[in-house]
Design a protein around this motif. Structure first.
Motif, mmCIF file in Angstrom:
data_model
loop_
_atom_site.group_PDB
_atom_site.id
_atom_site.type_symbol
_atom_site.label_atom_id
_atom_site.label_comp_id
_atom_site.label_asym_id
_atom_site.label_seq_id
_atom_site.Cartn_x
_atom_site.Cartn_y
_atom_site.Cartn_z
ATOM 1 N N LEU A 97 4.114 -9.541 -1.954
ATOM 2 C CA LEU A 97 2.751 -9.027 -2.098
ATOM 3 C C LEU A 97 2.895 -7.303 -2.279
ATOM 4 C CD1 LEU A 97 1.361 -10.405 1.146
ATOM 5 C CD2 LEU A 97 0.646 -11.262 -1.221
ATOM 6 N N ASP A 101 -3.414 -6.881 -3.060
ATOM 7 C CA ASP A 101 -3.203 -8.352 -3.149
ATOM 8 C C ASP A 101 -4.061 -8.889 -2.052
ATOM 9 O OD1 ASP A 101 -1.813 -8.369 -5.269
ATOM 10 O OD2 ASP A 101 0.202 -8.779 -4.372
ATOM 11 N N ILE A 125 -3.034 -4.780 1.799
ATOM 12 C CA ILE A 125 -3.153 -6.107 1.579
ATOM 13 C C ILE A 125 -4.252 -6.707 2.572
ATOM 14 C CG2 ILE A 125 -1.682 -8.295 1.925
ATOM 15 C CD1 ILE A 125 0.676 -6.193 1.494
#
Ligand SMILES: Cc1ncc(COP(=O)(O)O)c(C=O)c1O
Length: 388
Positions: A97, A101, A125
């Motif tokens: 990641l 994301d 994230i």
């Protein structure tokens, strides 16, 4: 050539080339660094550190033997062993990641996994927990910025199964990467990589070690993925498994097939007893025909293990605590997957509303069935349930 069976992988001797003087188990290489005869050889080794022994934070011969065994069992190309299951999962997530994301995470994963995803918010994230294990609910949780689907099957505490084939189809369709925490089933009873899942993560602190004397984790997948993980998350975060722990793991792996067969049989007997008990509302064990995912379990797993839960008719903290406190052959403790039977409940007396909102009964009790005499465990459960 016929490929090695799981039993052969677990029990094979490691000294094929005679490098360990015929030692029946491999030696523990406890040296932190390796030295080189020339500058040129040193430079070459540093350039390809994943293939050379340089420093124990990267590679170590004892750790590598355990990594090869686990990769073979999981039918993956490569494996890295970490200092804990959480370290392995952290590395797998960070390697997959970047900021911006989004992760779709299956509901009822291990509590710390959820906390880790929450922690990753501070690096940009985001994540969504699915509202159930069903494929439509997994799809509904996805966003345009979704990069990864994070699975645990069976799930923690509720032991529901995710349709791995269905998730792989969805992921290929939508370009998502997939990671599964395969700790519960072990690579003996579930092989997600040949089914198309990208990475399998394990806490080797459970069945793979099997003796409550080790904490470690593993990431298994393709050589390409693992090489990138090695140079970044493995070497840089520095959570390498130590050689002594790798030795303990190798010892555990030798008896894995025997132990798992006993855990499977014992737990199923206990689960069948609980299902007949008048104080029990429901048993969450995917090996029981009454389990909602029984057919899926038969399709995607070749066995069940020793960890499952049951729900009391009287779903209060007081009753849960009375039952647990009356048990004499089950120890109260975290973790699971070892020779000793353990008991725990997610109900801590102050979180019943929270559990209900997550679809978990406040009367839920989790058992890890060990390798003891099953009759004695059943008698103990009977007296605890009847007396409470
Ligand atoms: C399903 C599952 N995954 C991962 C972990 C974390 O493993 P470790 O304790 O080795 O960090 C646990 C620990 O209980 C677990 O139950």
């Amino acid at each position: 050539m016929q490929s090695e069976s799981d039993i052969e992988i677990c029990t094979r001797l490691e000294d094929a080339s005679g490098a360990f003087y015929g030692a029946v188990i491999p030696p523990l290489y406890g040296n932190s660094l390796f030295v080189f005869p020339t500058v040129e050889e040193y430079i070459q080794a540093r350039k390809e550190e994943h293939r050379h022994y340089v420093y124990w934070r990267g590679t170590n011969p004892t750790v590598e033997i355990a990594e090869r065994k686990l990769a073979a069992l999981e039918r993956g190309e490569s494996c890295k062993l970490f200092a804990s299951g959480m370290a392995a999962l952290t590395a797998a997530l960070l390697g997959s990641l970047r900021a911006g994301d989004h992760v779709v995470c299956i509901c009822h994963v291990y509590e710390e996994t959820k906390k880790l995803l929450h922690y990753l918010n501070k690096f940009g994230i985001s994540y969504t927990m699915t509202s159930s294990v069903s494929l439509p609910d997994i799809e509904a949780a996805a966003r345009p910025e979704t990069k990864l689907v994070l699975l645990e099957s069976p799930t923690s505490f509720t032991f529901r199964l995710v349709d791995l084939e269905g998730v792989v189809r969805l992921a290929k369709d939508r370009g998502f990467k997939t990671i599964i925490d395969n700790t519960w089933a072990t690579p003996l009873y579930q092989k997600p990589l040949p089914a198309g899942i990208d990475l399998a993560v394990h806490s080797v602190s459970k069945y793979l070690g099997g003796h409550s004397d080790l904490v470690g984790g593993a990431v298994i997948g393709s050589s390409r993925e693992l090489e990138s993980l090695f140079y970044q998350e493995y070497l840089l975060l520095g959570a390498a498994l130590a050689p002594y722990e790798a030795g303990q793991l190798l010892k555990g792996l030798r008896t894995l097939p025997l132990r798992m067969e006993a855990h499977r049989r014992n737990a199923l007997e206990v689960a069948e007893f609980l299902e007949r008990h008048p104080a029990v509302a429901r048993v969450n064990h995917p090996g029981l025909p009454s389990h909602p995912d029984y057919k899926l379990a038969l399709k995607q797993m070749s066995g069940t293990t020793g960890l499952f839960s049951f729900e009391l008719n009287e779903a209060s903290f007081e009753t849960v605590a009375r039952v647990i406190n009356r048990l004499q052959r089950f120890q109260i403790g975290v973790s699971w997957g070892s020779f000793e039977s353990l008991v725990l409940s997610p109900n801590e007396g102050t979180n019943e509303e929270q559990l209900l909102s997550e679809g978990i009964s406040p009367g839920l009790i989790r058992l890890s069935i060990g390798l003891e005499d099953t009759e004695a465990l059943i008698r103990d459960l009977d007296q605890a349930l009847s007396g409470a």
